[in-house]
Enzyme design. Structure first.
Site, mmCIF file in Angstrom:
data_model
loop_
_atom_site.group_PDB
_atom_site.id
_atom_site.type_symbol
_atom_site.label_atom_id
_atom_site.label_comp_id
_atom_site.label_asym_id
_atom_site.label_seq_id
_atom_site.Cartn_x
_atom_site.Cartn_y
_atom_site.Cartn_z
ATOM 1 N N ASP A 186 6.680 -8.963 -6.126
ATOM 2 C CA ASP A 186 7.761 -8.574 -6.793
ATOM 3 C C ASP A 186 9.050 -9.118 -6.668
ATOM 4 O OD1 ASP A 186 5.791 -6.669 -7.954
ATOM 5 O OD2 ASP A 186 6.331 -5.098 -6.312
ATOM 6 N N LYS A 221 9.052 -13.727 -9.141
ATOM 7 C CA LYS A 221 8.395 -15.397 -9.392
ATOM 8 C C LYS A 221 8.567 -15.692 -10.858
ATOM 9 C CE LYS A 221 4.975 -13.767 -6.910
ATOM 10 N NZ LYS A 221 5.393 -12.605 -6.378
ATOM 11 N N GLY A 248 2.148 -8.394 -11.782
ATOM 12 C CA GLY A 248 3.088 -8.241 -13.127
ATOM 13 C C GLY A 248 4.341 -9.161 -13.016
ATOM 14 N N HIS A 249 4.051 -10.360 -13.630
ATOM 15 C CA HIS A 249 5.252 -11.255 -13.577
ATOM 16 C C HIS A 249 6.237 -10.894 -14.654
ATOM 17 C CE1 HIS A 249 2.851 -14.186 -10.784
ATOM 18 N NE2 HIS A 249 3.404 -13.258 -10.281
ATOM 19 N N GLN A 284 1.598 -12.055 -5.914
ATOM 20 C CA GLN A 284 1.939 -11.174 -4.546
ATOM 21 C C GLN A 284 2.924 -12.082 -3.884
ATOM 22 O OE1 GLN A 284 -1.846 -11.148 -5.571
ATOM 23 N NE2 GLN A 284 -1.163 -9.649 -7.101
HETATM 24 P P1 IMP Z 1 -4.554 -4.533 -4.837
HETATM 25 O O1 IMP Z 1 -3.956 -5.956 -5.006
HETATM 26 O O2 IMP Z 1 -4.553 -3.986 -6.104
HETATM 27 O O3 IMP Z 1 -5.867 -4.510 -4.064
HETATM 28 O O4 IMP Z 1 -3.669 -3.733 -3.925
HETATM 29 C C1 IMP Z 1 -3.247 -4.132 -2.480
HETATM 30 C C2 IMP Z 1 -2.141 -3.798 -2.133
HETATM 31 O O5 IMP Z 1 -1.404 -5.199 -2.645
HETATM 32 C C3 IMP Z 1 -1.235 -2.563 -2.559
HETATM 33 O O6 IMP Z 1 -0.290 -2.381 -1.568
HETATM 34 C C4 IMP Z 1 -0.433 -3.116 -3.902
HETATM 35 O O7 IMP Z 1 0.467 -2.095 -4.314
HETATM 36 C C5 IMP Z 1 -0.054 -4.637 -3.516
HETATM 37 N N1 IMP Z 1 0.086 -5.392 -4.453
HETATM 38 C C6 IMP Z 1 -0.915 -6.056 -5.539
HETATM 39 N N2 IMP Z 1 -0.366 -6.558 -6.293
HETATM 40 C C7 IMP Z 1 0.963 -6.659 -6.202
HETATM 41 C C8 IMP Z 1 1.788 -7.255 -6.933
HETATM 42 O O8 IMP Z 1 1.756 -8.170 -7.998
HETATM 43 N N3 IMP Z 1 3.327 -6.860 -6.682
HETATM 44 C C9 IMP Z 1 3.414 -6.062 -5.556
HETATM 45 N N4 IMP Z 1 2.351 -5.378 -4.887
HETATM 46 C C10 IMP Z 1 1.170 -5.744 -5.260
#
Ligand code: IMP
Length: 420
Positions: free
Chosen positions: A12, A15, A39-40, A218
């Site tokens: 977040d 990017k 979520g971009h 991420q």
């Molecule tokens: P997962 O990727 O859904 O398995 O989540 C694992 C961890 O990564 C959790 O803490 C999510 O909130 C975090 N996470 C996954 N994708 C994002 C993102 O695009 N932005 C921020 N946090 C993310």
């Protein structure tokens, strides 16, 4: 010429806006990790988009977008995004999907709920971890399987048999059938079947002949190996993982943009040394920064900039420039703090204990305090027109990482940007 856009925190960082700005001049934009957990956010021709899988290049007619093999792709989400973007543009985006990218299927989300990792880690509940696990366990379904319906059905049949044996009491698992799953999957994937290809070959060619952007999802602190395990995502989120994710050893990435939000946010569980409680200013940052997840809508945890963590991210991403986002959100803060070191069991430490999550949870930030500024800066377009206090703050960040600032974002719109 290749550029990588990489998150330097817990995701977040903004990017999406940076990639969208750069994508106009690119021949190819490649997403190399993650799936619809990302979520971009970007504003294209005045319309706000939160994309989850399609790279930001989709908004430009000459740019080819690639979903590389390091991704896990949810075809239903992809279809929705593809249709929304096509409708907005009045044409279909150019898309390639790696034949070896693994697919997220409905049972991946079901498994995530059955196993409880959504609550334990605070995942996005998109089936990310369970899909990557199937990949590692060699029971995954890949995009290339969609081109061979019989092969697809055989693999699904094997996978569903295993699932039904492991979860005999789950009515959701019991209701899955090869026939309906393969039918709905092929129907959702229909617009992409001709785009499924050897993406590595296409990327290799584009690297020789044109401008390529690698769009990371991420951030470094969510990296599976070098993030804050187990509170991480299930893919490599850094430059260190890029080569494997696209199937090209040592890709020449001349420009490596480390994207840094001017403060820190985190969604989900896990240690966060510089987190602010609501009454200490966390609420102010969340509200001023609109810090709610694009994918899940969850309120983000907010806190001061953590330079210890940032130096760790810099070691993983080797940035050649830092792009600082959301500097405008700090306007009006009476004072601004940064953390350069932690106190752990009475001793000062300056290295990020990424491999020792239990220790990170015990670390207390040692802060330096800087004066804030009151001026709104959303209309500023030149670095020298920023308030002195804001310039001093940027200087602290750039000095700490030893990398110059390339761009400062002072609002969500493309024009709300200072290029240095
Ligand atoms: P997962 O990727 O859904 O398995 O989540 C694992 C961890 O990564 C959790 O803490 C999510 O909130 C975090 N996470 C996954 N994708 C994002 C993102 O695009 N932005 C921020 N946090 C993310």
């Amino acid at each position: 010429m290749a550029t990588a856009v990489l998150g330097m925190q817990w995701g977040d960082e903004g990017k999406g806006k940076i990639t969208h700005l750069l994508a106009k001049q690119a021949d190819m934009v490649v997403r190399f990790n993650g799936g619809p957990n990302a979520g971009h956010t970007m504003i294209d021709r005045g319309v706000k988009f939160g994309t989850h899988q399609i790279p930001a290049g989709a908004f430009y007619s000459d740019t080819c977008c690639v979903l590389a093999s390091g991704m896990v792709v949810d075809m239903w989400v992809l279809r929705e995004e593809y249709e929304a973007i096509s409708h907005h543009l009045g044409r279909e985006p150019q898309l390639l999907v790696s034949e070896s990218a693994h697919l997220i299927l409905p049972y991946h989300r079901i498994l995530e709920e059955l196993e409880g990792s959504g609550a334990r880690i605070g995942t996005t509940r998109r089936g990310i971890g369970t899909a990557y696990r199937d990949k590692a366990a060699r029971v995954g379904i890949r995009a290339g399987d969609l081109l061979h319906p019989q092969r697809l059905c055989d693999k699904l049949s094997h996978r569903l048999d295993l699932l039904k044996r492991m979860w005999p009491a789950s009515s959701e698992i019991a209701s899955l059938s090869v026939e309906s799953l393969s039918e709905t999957l092929l129907a959702a994937s229909q617009p992409f079947l001709e785009s499924i290809t050897d993406a590595s070959a296409a990327i290799r060619l584009a690297l020789k002949e044109g401008k390529v952007i690698f769009e990371g999802a991420q951030g470094a602190l969510l990296d599976l190996d070098f993030g804050t395990y187990p509170y991480v995502t299930s893919s490599s989120t850094t430059l260190a993982g890029l080569g494997n994710a696209i199937g090209i050893p040592f890709p020449q990435v001349e420009q490596r943009i480390g994207v840094v939000k001017a403060y820190t946010t985190r969604v989900g569980e896990g240690p966060f040394p510089t987190e602010l409680a609501d009454e200490e200013g966390g609420k102010q940052l969340r509200e001023q920064g609109g810090e709610f997840g694009v994918t899940t809508g969850r309120p983000r945890r907010c806190g001061w900039l953590d330079l210890v963590a940032l130096r760790h991210a810099a070691a993983l991403n080797d940035p050649t420039r830092l792009d600082i986002t959301k500097l405008d959100v700090l306007s009006g803060m009476a004072e601004i703090k940064v953390c350069r070191a932690y106190r752990l069991r009475g001793s000062k430490i300056t290295d990020f204990p990424h491999g020792r999550g239990e220790e990170l949870a015990l670390c207390e930030p040692i802060y330096e305090t800087f004066p804030g500024w009151d001026e709104e800066i959303g209309n500023v377009r030149k670095l020298e027109e920023l308030p002195q206090a804001a310039r001093d703050y940027l200087e602290v960040v750039t000095q700490e990482v030893g990398v110059p600032i390339g761009l400062v974002s002072v609002g969500p719109a493309p024009e709300e940007t200072i290029v240095t």
